[in-house]
Motif scaffolding. Structure first.
Motif, PDB file in Angstrom:
ATOM      1  N   PHE A   1      61.533  39.971 105.951  1.00  0.00           N
ATOM      2  CA  PHE A   1      62.719  40.242 105.142  1.00  0.00           C
ATOM      3  C   PHE A   1      63.522  41.366 105.806  1.00  0.00           C
ATOM      4  CE2 PHE A   1      59.673  39.044 101.491  1.00  0.00           C
ATOM      5  CZ  PHE A   1      59.934  37.692 101.665  1.00  0.00           C
ATOM      6  N   ASP A   2      63.947  41.128 107.039  1.00  0.00           N
ATOM      7  CA  ASP A   2      64.658  42.171 107.780  1.00  0.00           C
ATOM      8  C   ASP A   2      66.091  42.375 107.292  1.00  0.00           C
ATOM      9  OD1 ASP A   2      65.459  39.718 108.687  1.00  0.00           O
ATOM     10  OD2 ASP A   2      65.484  40.250 110.804  1.00  0.00           O
ATOM     11  N   PHE A   3      66.523  41.571 106.331  1.00  0.00           N
ATOM     12  CA  PHE A   3      67.855  41.720 105.762  1.00  0.00           C
ATOM     13  C   PHE A   3      67.873  42.744 104.623  1.00  0.00           C
ATOM     14  CE2 PHE A   3      65.556  38.163 103.930  1.00  0.00           C
ATOM     15  CZ  PHE A   3      65.572  38.459 102.573  1.00  0.00           C
ATOM     16  N   LEU A   4      66.696  43.216 104.193  1.00  0.00           N
ATOM     17  CA  LEU A   4      66.629  44.160 103.084  1.00  0.00           C
ATOM     18  C   LEU A   4      66.894  45.586 103.554  1.00  0.00           C
ATOM     19  CD1 LEU A   4      63.484  42.906 101.128  1.00  0.00           C
ATOM     20  CD2 LEU A   4      65.880  42.344 100.734  1.00  0.00           C
ATOM     21  N   GLU A   5      67.585  46.317 102.730  1.00  0.00           N
ATOM     22  CA  GLU A   5      67.838  47.731 103.031  1.00  0.00           C
ATOM     23  C   GLU A   5      66.891  48.575 102.179  1.00  0.00           C
ATOM     24  OE1 GLU A   5      71.971  48.377 102.362  1.00  0.00           O
ATOM     25  OE2 GLU A   5      72.613  47.057 104.002  1.00  0.00           O
ATOM     26  N   LEU A   6      65.622  48.518 102.562  1.00  0.00           N
ATOM     27  CA  LEU A   6      64.586  49.234 101.840  1.00  0.00           C
ATOM     28  C   LEU A   6      63.874  50.202 102.771  1.00  0.00           C
ATOM     29  CD1 LEU A   6      62.809  46.450  99.725  1.00  0.00           C
ATOM     30  CD2 LEU A   6      64.160  48.344  98.831  1.00  0.00           C
ATOM     31  N   GLY A   7      63.493  51.338 102.237  1.00  0.00           N
ATOM     32  CA  GLY A   7      62.688  52.265 103.003  1.00  0.00           C
ATOM     33  C   GLY A   7      61.257  51.777 103.098  1.00  0.00           C
ATOM     34  N   GLU A   8      60.471  52.433 103.933  1.00  0.00           N
ATOM     35  CA  GLU A   8      59.070  52.036 104.088  1.00  0.00           C
ATOM     36  C   GLU A   8      58.331  52.146 102.763  1.00  0.00           C
ATOM     37  OE1 GLU A   8      55.756  50.529 105.927  1.00  0.00           O
ATOM     38  OE2 GLU A   8      57.830  50.630 106.657  1.00  0.00           O
ATOM     39  N   GLU A   9      58.671  53.157 101.968  1.00  0.00           N
ATOM     40  CA  GLU A   9      58.068  53.335 100.650  1.00  0.00           C
ATOM     41  C   GLU A   9      59.021  52.773  99.589  1.00  0.00           C
ATOM     42  OE1 GLU A   9      55.026  54.464 100.163  1.00  0.00           O
ATOM     43  OE2 GLU A   9      54.781  54.749 102.331  1.00  0.00           O
ATOM     44  N   HIS A  10      58.537  51.787  98.821  1.00  0.00           N
ATOM     45  CA  HIS A  10      59.356  51.197  97.766  1.00  0.00           C
ATOM     46  C   HIS A  10      58.442  50.618  96.701  1.00  0.00           C
ATOM     47  CE1 HIS A  10      58.825  48.124 101.006  1.00  0.00           C
ATOM     48  NE2 HIS A  10      58.408  47.394  99.980  1.00  0.00           N
ATOM     49  N   SER A  11      58.987  50.451  95.511  1.00  0.00           N
ATOM     50  CA  SER A  11      58.206  49.909  94.398  1.00  0.00           C
ATOM     51  C   SER A  11      58.318  48.388  94.394  1.00  0.00           C
ATOM     52  CB  SER A  11      58.713  50.467  93.068  1.00  0.00           C
ATOM     53  OG  SER A  11      60.021  49.964  92.792  1.00  0.00           O
ATOM     54  N   GLU A  12      57.429  47.765  93.621  1.00  0.00           N
ATOM     55  CA  GLU A  12      57.494  46.304  93.496  1.00  0.00           C
ATOM     56  C   GLU A  12      58.787  45.869  92.832  1.00  0.00           C
ATOM     57  OE1 GLU A  12      53.899  45.402  91.425  1.00  0.00           O
ATOM     58  OE2 GLU A  12      52.620  45.789  93.181  1.00  0.00           O
ATOM     59  N   ARG A  13      59.242  46.650  91.855  1.00  0.00           N
ATOM     60  CA  ARG A  13      60.493  46.324  91.176  1.00  0.00           C
ATOM     61  C   ARG A  13      61.678  46.443  92.133  1.00  0.00           C
ATOM     62  NH1 ARG A  13      62.387  42.871  87.782  1.00  0.00           N
ATOM     63  NH2 ARG A  13      63.907  43.654  86.287  1.00  0.00           N
ATOM     64  N   GLU A  14      61.672  47.466  93.005  1.00  0.00           N
ATOM     65  CA  GLU A  14      62.746  47.624  93.994  1.00  0.00           C
ATOM     66  C   GLU A  14      62.743  46.457  94.976  1.00  0.00           C
ATOM     67  OE1 GLU A  14      63.281  52.474  94.383  1.00  0.00           O
ATOM     68  OE2 GLU A  14      61.651  51.467  95.450  1.00  0.00           O
ATOM     69  N   LEU A  15      61.563  46.027  95.376  1.00  0.00           N
ATOM     70  CA  LEU A  15      61.467  44.887  96.281  1.00  0.00           C
ATOM     71  C   LEU A  15      62.019  43.629  95.613  1.00  0.00           C
ATOM     72  CD1 LEU A  15      60.473  43.450  98.856  1.00  0.00           C
ATOM     73  CD2 LEU A  15      58.203  43.294  97.786  1.00  0.00           C
ATOM     74  N   GLU A  16      61.637  43.415  94.361  1.00  0.00           N
ATOM     75  CA  GLU A  16      62.102  42.233  93.633  1.00  0.00           C
ATOM     76  C   GLU A  16      63.628  42.235  93.491  1.00  0.00           C
ATOM     77  OE1 GLU A  16      61.971  40.646  89.062  1.00  0.00           O
ATOM     78  OE2 GLU A  16      60.154  41.605  89.856  1.00  0.00           O
ATOM     79  N   ARG A  17      64.181  43.365  93.094  1.00  0.00           N
ATOM     80  CA  ARG A  17      65.637  43.456  92.918  1.00  0.00           C
ATOM     81  C   ARG A  17      66.365  43.237  94.242  1.00  0.00           C
ATOM     82  NH1 ARG A  17      65.500  48.811  89.031  1.00  0.00           N
ATOM     83  NH2 ARG A  17      65.184  47.731  87.041  1.00  0.00           N
ATOM     84  N   ALA A  18      65.808  43.780  95.315  1.00  0.00           N
ATOM     85  CA  ALA A  18      66.448  43.616  96.620  1.00  0.00           C
ATOM     86  C   ALA A  18      66.446  42.155  97.059  1.00  0.00           C
ATOM     87  CB  ALA A  18      65.736  44.481  97.661  1.00  0.00           C
ATOM     88  N   LEU A  19      65.347  41.449  96.804  1.00  0.00           N
ATOM     89  CA  LEU A  19      65.265  40.032  97.163  1.00  0.00           C
ATOM     90  C   LEU A  19      66.239  39.201  96.333  1.00  0.00           C
ATOM     91  CD1 LEU A  19      61.394  39.582  97.533  1.00  0.00           C
ATOM     92  CD2 LEU A  19      63.090  39.642  99.369  1.00  0.00           C
ATOM     93  N   ILE A  20      66.341  39.504  95.049  1.00  0.00           N
ATOM     94  CA  ILE A  20      67.272  38.767  94.193  1.00  0.00           C
ATOM     95  C   ILE A  20      68.710  39.042  94.617  1.00  0.00           C
ATOM     96  CG2 ILE A  20      68.103  38.495  91.823  1.00  0.00           C
ATOM     97  CD1 ILE A  20      65.282  39.252  90.908  1.00  0.00           C
ATOM     98  N   GLY A  21      68.988  40.290  95.012  1.00  0.00           N
ATOM     99  CA  GLY A  21      70.332  40.640  95.442  1.00  0.00           C
ATOM    100  C   GLY A  21      70.766  39.923  96.709  1.00  0.00           C
ATOM    101  N   ARG A  22      69.811  39.487  97.501  1.00  0.00           N
ATOM    102  CA  ARG A  22      70.117  38.726  98.729  1.00  0.00           C
ATOM    103  C   ARG A  22      69.378  37.392  98.656  1.00  0.00           C
ATOM    104  NH1 ARG A  22      71.557  42.173 103.033  1.00  0.00           N
ATOM    105  NH2 ARG A  22      71.816  40.254 104.240  1.00  0.00           N
TER     106      ARG A  22
END
Length: 340
Positions: free
Chosen positions: A182-203
């Motif tokens: 998921f190299d299209f995500l703008e997430l830091g190395e440390e992230h929550s499951e909810r942040e990951l889910e929201r980022a995936l839904i956003g893209r």
């Protein structure tokens, strides 16, 4: 004839005719493509043979390009570079009886990508078959190769051999990978499951493309009610070719054996309360940041529901040493052929 005078079943007739026209167009395009690939094959063969037996050099090919473009001004594809590609195309595949009939099933531009970026015959077969099966565009094909889908698919850890019917297991193995990028995500190395889910839904379009194609998005935090209690599946997809629901649980840490029991519960509930008539059994994917392959193997041994355990990365990276864990050539070939 006005709309009011049309027979009641006109709508269904129109739909049938449209579908038939589209099917005819697709078959015509396939036939044209196959003929074009055959033409390029023959030109490549003639050039290669003349070079071998008569010592043709670069200047002859350059002159041939000029003469062909002069003789056929409305037809593209006779540039010097493309003539050399035709020669290489013939030389790469003329000794491979298995791949020869397959190359005509995909476009010339797809063939060039695979020929230039993949050198192993089984890897080439994988991308040819997957391009044909899933209708990958050229850009999607490049993305799949760069993300090393070949290795990630064949290394997949699932229990599909015992949990799915022979008709479904090969298709399912090709649809569920060992790792997703998921190299299209703008997430830091440390992230929550909810942040990951929201980022995936956003893209979500990028997410579905990274999952490999033919997935449709059903929902996030998908609600299940069992005996007046609520449960929520992180992400729910539908795989159009497998015709089944795909439940995804997101875990930002290392895989734990107890994740399998929770997924089994979700799949049982989906099959009894959500699955439509005619759909196949639901499949689960536990998506973790890390996993120990031996622990995953043990955890899946007693599971009767079809589950795969994969990892995800937010950058393109796959240890080269994993190539040593790929199945043998015979097993890879059998998987590709059964997945047709």
């Amino acid at each position: 004839m006005t709309a009011s005078n049309l027979p009641e079943d006109y709508g269904s007739l129109l739909l049938e005719v449209k579908e038939r026209i589209r099917a005819g167009q697709y078959q015509a395009l396939r036939a044209v493509n196959k003929e074009l690939i055959g033409l390029y094959w023959d030109i490549g063969r003639m050039i290669a043979q003349r070079q071998e037996y008569e010592g043709w050099g670069r200047s002859v090919v350059e002159r041939l390009s000029d003469d062909l473009q002069l003789e056929f001004p409305g037809i593209k594809g006779f540039s010097v570079q493309n003539l050399w590609y035709m020669r290489q195309f013939y030389q790469e595949y003329h000794d491979n009886e298995k791949l020869q009939p397959l190359v005509g099933e995909i476009s010339w531009s797809h063939n060039l990508v695979i020929m230039s970026r993949c050198k192993d015959p089984l890897e080439r077969e994988f991308y040819i078959r997957m391009t044909r099966k899933f209708g990958w565009s050229r850009s999607v094909l490049v993305h799949q190769i760069e993300n090393r889908s070949y290795e990630k698919t064949l290394l997949g850890q699932t229990n599909f051999d015992k949990a799915l019917t022979p008709e479904l297991r090969a298709q399912a193995k090709l649809a569920v990978r060992d790792e997703y990028t998921f190299d299209f995500l703008e997430l830091g190395e440390e992230h929550s499951e909810r942040e990951l889910e929201r980022a995936l839904i956003g893209r979500v379009e990028d997410f579905l493309r990274a999952m490999g194609g033919l997935f449709a998005f059903v929902g996030s935090q998908f609600r299940l009610e069992v005996e007046d209690r609520e449960y929520f599946i992180d992400l729910l997809l539908f795989h159009r070719r497998l015709r089944c629901l795909v439940a995804i649980e997101l875990k930002i840490g290392e895989f734990q054996p107890e994740f399998v029991g929770k997924m089994q519960f979700y799949l049982a509930a989906l099959d009894h309360r959500v699955r439509e008539e005619g759909e196949n059994p639901s499949i689960g994917i536990i998506l973790c940041k890390e996993k120990n392959r031996t622990i995953v193997e043990y955890a899946l041994q007693s599971s009767t529901s079809p589950i795969g355990v994969a990892t995800y990365r937010t950058v393109r990276e796959l240890p080269r040493e994993l190539r040593d864990q790929l199945p043998g050539p015979e097993e890879i070939a059998r998987l590709l052929e059964d997945g047709e």
